[in-house]
Design a protein around this motif. Structure first.
Motif, short mmCIF file in Angstrom:
data_model
loop_
_atom_site.label_atom_id
_atom_site.label_comp_id
_atom_site.label_asym_id
_atom_site.label_seq_id
_atom_site.Cartn_x
_atom_site.Cartn_y
_atom_site.Cartn_z
N HIS A 1 0.82 -1.21 0.00
CA HIS A 1 0.00 0.00 0.00
C HIS A 1 0.86 1.26 0.00
O HIS A 1 0.39 2.33 -0.42
CB HIS A 1 -0.94 0.01 1.21
N TYR B 1 0.88 -11.10 -0.72
CA TYR B 1 0.85 -9.99 -1.68
C TYR B 1 1.20 -8.65 -1.03
O TYR B 1 1.61 -7.71 -1.70
CB TYR B 1 -0.53 -9.90 -2.35
N TRP C 1 -2.41 -9.52 -5.71
CA TRP C 1 -3.46 -8.93 -4.87
C TRP C 1 -4.22 -10.01 -4.11
O TRP C 1 -3.70 -11.12 -3.91
CB TRP C 1 -4.36 -8.00 -5.68
N GLU D 1 -7.45 -11.81 -4.20
CA GLU D 1 -8.13 -13.03 -4.65
C GLU D 1 -7.15 -14.06 -5.19
O GLU D 1 -7.20 -15.25 -4.83
CB GLU D 1 -9.17 -12.69 -5.71
N ASP E 1 -3.52 -0.90 -5.91
CA ASP E 1 -4.75 -1.06 -5.13
C ASP E 1 -5.60 -2.21 -5.69
O ASP E 1 -6.76 -2.35 -5.34
CB ASP E 1 -5.55 0.24 -5.09
N LYS E 2 -5.01 -3.02 -6.57
CA LYS E 2 -5.70 -4.18 -7.17
C LYS E 2 -4.64 -5.06 -7.84
O LYS E 2 -3.46 -4.69 -7.88
CB LYS E 2 -6.72 -3.72 -8.20
N GLU E 3 -5.07 -6.21 -8.35
CA GLU E 3 -4.14 -7.08 -9.06
C GLU E 3 -3.51 -6.34 -10.24
O GLU E 3 -4.19 -5.66 -11.01
CB GLU E 3 -4.85 -8.33 -9.60
N THR E 4 -2.21 -6.45 -10.33
CA THR E 4 -1.44 -5.78 -11.39
C THR E 4 -0.60 -6.83 -12.10
O THR E 4 0.15 -7.57 -11.46
CB THR E 4 -0.53 -4.69 -10.80
#
Length: 281
Positions: A164, A248, A233, A235, A194-197
């Motif tokens: 973060h 992650y 991330w 999930e 702030d999400k899967e990258t």
């Protein structure tokens, strides 16, 4: 006094332990994969999941796995993801220390079994130079009479303390493909999370910076026409193998690569050297 010693992990994998005035490190024979690198007096740079069990036949989830001679999934069903080099035993060809800099060279012998994947005449080696910096080179020499092509990556996992709070800079003017869509124009010079990258970057400069809570890590690339930036991330972390649900939070991958349209085409007699160099700024 510098030392380079061959040892055996509790689970049976052989590795080389390196300790010099400038750093400590560990490189496994399987995959010629470095999983630890720490400059003296500074924090470790590489990350490894505590869920990894260091079993033969599995690439270690962390450090610098070698993706070769293809990156990602092959178009042929059931061929190993990211190629076969990261799960094969490499031979330690040489190891020396000069002026506190350790240099180790590993060579991959293509087995009869693996010629189904790679029926070409090539010499493949990994060279590690270890000081306050870690320099890793994947060298391919085409010893045959025909042109060969391949994709590749030095799949480096970085320890970043808190995803973060991470910002990665050095992307101005680049483009990327993500989840098989794009190319997209990079907006600005920095990337935060702030999400899967899962991005493959092109038109990218040869240096990026990881701005972490512990300081800034410099990542340089040579003969790398593309780079991969990855964090699974929330999930995806729940179903990745040898990966804790919360891993992650403390890792990111930034990979020197030649993938997709940037595959390497190597004529007879030619040599290609893909290099990444990383260090605390």
């Amino acid at each position: 006094m510098a030392s380079i010693t061959t040892k055996t992990h509790a689970n049976g994998l052989e590795y080389v332990d390196i300790d010099t005035a400038l750093c400590s490190a560990r490189i496994f024979m399987q995959g010629a994969q470095i999983d630890q690198f720490q400059p003296k007096g500074q924090a470790p740079i590489l990350w490894v999941s505590s869920a990894d069990d260091y079993q033969a036949g599995n690439g270690i989830r962390g450090g610098v796995p070698v993706c070769w001679p293809w990156f990602g999934m092959n178009t042929t069903p059931n061929w190993p993801q990211h190629g076969f080099a990261r799960t094969r035993l490499w031979d330690l060809q040489s190891a020396e220390v000069e002026k506190d800099v350790a240099k180790l060279t590993f060579v991959l012998t293509i087995s009869e079994q693996d010629k189904q994947y790679w029926p070409h005449d090539t010499q493949v080696s990994m060279v590690f130079e270890l000081s306050e910096r870690l320099k890793v080179s994947l060298i391919n020499h085409n010893t045959g009479l025909e042109t060969v092509s391949f994709t590749q990556a030095l799949h480096t996992y970085f320890a970043i303390d808190d995803i973060h709070q991470l910002q990665v800079s050095g992307f101005s003017g680049s483009e990327y493909i993500e989840f098989a869509k794009g190319p997209y124009q990079q907006q600005g010079d920095t990337v935060s999370f702030d999400k899967e990258t899962d991005r493959v970057y092109t038109k990218l400069g040869p240096q990026q910076l990881l701005h972490t809570p512990n300081g800034t890590i410099v990542v340089k690339r040579e003969n790398s026409q593309s780079a991969v930036l990855w964090n699974p991330w929330i999930e995806k972390s729940t179903w990745l193998s040898r990966f804790n649900d919360d891993d992650y939070l403390t890792m990111v991958c930034l990979e020197a690569a030649n993938v997709l349209e940037d595959k390497v085409i190597l004529a007879a007699g030619e040599t290609h050297c893909l290099t990444t160099e990383i260090y605390w700024q």
